[in-house]
Design a protein around this motif. Structure first.
Motif, short mmCIF file in Angstrom:
data_model
loop_
_atom_site.label_atom_id
_atom_site.label_comp_id
_atom_site.label_asym_id
_atom_site.label_seq_id
_atom_site.Cartn_x
_atom_site.Cartn_y
_atom_site.Cartn_z
N HIS A 129 0.74 -1.41 -0.22
CA HIS A 129 0.07 -0.03 0.45
C HIS A 129 1.03 1.46 -0.55
CE1 HIS A 129 -3.48 -2.70 0.75
NE2 HIS A 129 -2.85 -2.81 2.00
N VAL A 130 0.52 1.57 -0.15
CA VAL A 130 0.31 3.55 -0.37
C VAL A 130 -0.23 4.58 0.00
CG1 VAL A 130 2.94 3.14 -2.27
CG2 VAL A 130 0.94 3.82 -3.24
N ARG A 131 -0.08 6.00 0.36
CA ARG A 131 -0.73 6.70 0.04
C ARG A 131 -0.76 7.74 -1.10
NH1 ARG A 131 -0.05 9.63 5.51
NH2 ARG A 131 1.62 9.37 5.52
N LEU A 132 -1.76 8.25 -1.83
CA LEU A 132 -1.79 8.56 -2.47
C LEU A 132 -3.07 10.06 -2.59
CD1 LEU A 132 -1.71 9.09 -6.20
CD2 LEU A 132 -4.12 8.19 -6.22
N ALA A 175 6.23 19.24 -11.94
CA ALA A 175 6.21 18.08 -12.01
C ALA A 175 5.43 17.93 -12.33
CB ALA A 175 6.99 16.99 -11.48
N ASP A 176 4.48 16.43 -12.72
CA ASP A 176 3.38 15.77 -12.98
C ASP A 176 2.85 15.02 -11.66
OD1 ASP A 176 2.57 17.19 -15.47
OD2 ASP A 176 3.57 15.09 -16.11
N LEU A 177 3.43 14.39 -11.39
CA LEU A 177 4.02 13.47 -9.79
C LEU A 177 4.87 13.51 -8.38
CD1 LEU A 177 2.48 10.98 -8.26
CD2 LEU A 177 3.63 9.20 -9.92
N ILE A 178 4.50 14.05 -7.77
CA ILE A 178 5.11 13.84 -6.93
C ILE A 178 5.72 12.42 -6.25
CG2 ILE A 178 6.59 14.84 -4.61
CD1 ILE A 178 6.44 16.19 -6.53
N LEU A 179 7.23 11.99 -5.40
CA LEU A 179 6.94 10.67 -4.73
C LEU A 179 7.63 10.90 -3.48
CD1 LEU A 179 7.14 7.62 -4.32
CD2 LEU A 179 8.37 6.78 -5.52
N THR A 180 7.39 10.71 -2.39
CA THR A 180 8.54 11.06 -1.16
C THR A 180 8.16 10.27 0.08
OG1 THR A 180 9.48 12.68 0.44
CG2 THR A 180 6.90 13.14 -0.47
N GLY A 181 8.33 10.08 0.98
CA GLY A 181 8.34 8.99 1.88
C GLY A 181 7.45 10.27 2.60
N GLU A 182 7.09 11.06 3.35
CA GLU A 182 6.20 11.78 3.87
C GLU A 182 5.96 13.58 3.84
OE1 GLU A 182 7.13 11.98 8.09
OE2 GLU A 182 9.53 12.27 8.21
N VAL A 242 -0.88 18.60 -9.32
CA VAL A 242 0.29 17.55 -9.01
C VAL A 242 -0.63 16.58 -7.80
CG1 VAL A 242 2.40 17.20 -8.31
CG2 VAL A 242 2.31 19.51 -8.68
N SER A 243 -0.26 15.50 -8.42
CA SER A 243 -0.20 14.63 -7.49
C SER A 243 0.50 14.04 -6.94
CB SER A 243 -0.77 13.39 -8.55
OG SER A 243 -2.17 13.34 -8.90
N VAL A 244 0.40 13.42 -5.26
CA VAL A 244 1.70 13.14 -4.81
C VAL A 244 1.44 11.81 -3.43
CG1 VAL A 244 2.37 13.43 -2.08
CG2 VAL A 244 2.10 15.54 -3.68
N ILE A 245 2.46 11.20 -3.91
CA ILE A 245 2.34 8.92 -3.20
C ILE A 245 3.51 9.48 -2.73
CG2 ILE A 245 3.61 7.25 -3.83
CD1 ILE A 245 2.89 6.92 -6.91
N LEU A 246 2.58 9.42 -0.95
CA LEU A 246 3.82 9.27 0.22
C LEU A 246 3.98 7.48 0.55
CD1 LEU A 246 1.93 12.25 2.35
CD2 LEU A 246 3.89 12.21 0.55
N THR A 247 5.04 7.31 0.90
CA THR A 247 5.04 5.97 1.32
C THR A 247 5.86 5.74 2.67
OG1 THR A 247 7.86 5.89 1.00
CG2 THR A 247 6.05 5.52 -0.84
#
Length: 302
Positions: A202-205, A236-243, A257-262
């Motif tokens: 799972h990730v948070r989106l 950017a169109d998408l951001i990936l980071t931990g928090e 911008v969409s964001v993925i948090l892991t």
């Protein structure tokens, strides 16, 4: 340090050799971990490690005492008692070419990437001294500047002008990355690729306003750990980071911008297995490097 010079770390960071045994010690086994927790410390002792390579520095804020009251103090004491060296690379690994942030871009495919922030080579700063009447022009480094000034006749020294030439950027080096993808992909596909790459169920989106899982992603910004500030200006169109904070997420989604948090360390931990062979090659295969099996993110989805 050849792999990732400490000078590339953030000025606020505490990297490098943090604990060194008093007497000369041969290193034959290194335990590689993201966080040096007490379970990982137990593992290091059990596996007879000579050195711990901890991505996050366990010693960050100054310690006023070494007792058994806090877990970080206990770890420092146990390293000393067992003559185990401790080294932390942290943000130097984030900045380098081939570092954690470039590893985070791998699931999105090839693209043209740049660091989010510029890092300068401090040693490239130069000065020009121009002395009128004697047609003397000298180019020198900061270390040589005082010597060159003293070589000018005293009666002309006050008339000399000094021009500082700013440092040159270190190409491809710095915190964070933004990549313009060679092959765009859907947001849904990007999410699945991230989960596979980081081995997460799972990730948070945070879905950007007026976007869907079918929206096309042409560019991606990544930052290991906590990327709210590093990625704040990323296009950017998408951001990936931990928090990142609640309000930082809202700022991104309102910019489209969409964001993925892991969770913080899930953007970092997988890199250790990826880079292990490279580190062993740098050590000419004379040192065994093992990746911790006890290291994990403290947060779990339940």
């Amino acid at each position: 340090e050849q792999f990732a010079p400490p000078s590339l770390a953030g000025s606020w960071d505490n990297v490098g050799l943090l604990i060194e045994p008093m007497e000369k010690k041969s290193i034959s086994k290194i335990l590689l971990t993201n966080d040096l927790t007490e379970p990982v410390m137990d593992e290091a002792i059990e596996k007879k490690s000579d050195m711990i390579l901890s991505y996050h520095p366990p010693i960050f804020r100054p310690m006023k005492r070494l007792t058994c009251r806090s877990w970080k103090e206990r770890i420092a004491v146990r390293c000393l008692e067992n003559r185990i060296a401790l080294y932390s690379p942290h943000t130097s690994w984030d900045a380098i070419q081939g570092g954690i942030n470039e590893w985070l871009l791998l699931p999105f495919g090839d693209g043209e990437s740049q660091p989010c922030e510029r890092l300068d080579d401090a040693s490239s700063v130069t000065y020009t001294i121009n002395v009128p009447h004697i047609s003397k022009v000298v180019n020198c480094s900061r270390a040589e500047l005082d010597k060159e000034l003293l070589s000018i006749p005293e009666n002309l020294r006050s008339k000399a002008t000094i021009t500082k030439h700013e440092a040159h950027p270190i190409q491809g080096t710095g915190p964070g990355r933004v990549s313009v993808l060679n092959t765009p992909l859907s947001l849904g596909s990007a999410v699945e690729k991230v989960k596979l790459h980081l081995q997460l169920n799972h990730v948070r989106l945070a879905l950007a306003n007026n976007q869907s899982m079918q929206s096309v992603i042409k560019s991606v910004g990544v930052c290991a750990g906590s990327g709210g500030s590093v990625l704040a200006g990323a296009k950017a169109d998408l951001i990936l980071t931990g928090e990142m904070s609640h309000h930082e997420v809202l700022d991104f989604v309102h910019r489209g911008v969409s964001v993925i948090l892991t969770d913080h360390s899930n953007t970092e931990r997988g890199y250790h297995s990826y880079i292990r062979e490279t580190l062993m090659d740098l050590l000419e295969r004379k040192v065994e490097i093992i990746v911790s099996t006890k290291d994990r993110d403290p947060l779990q989805v339940v």
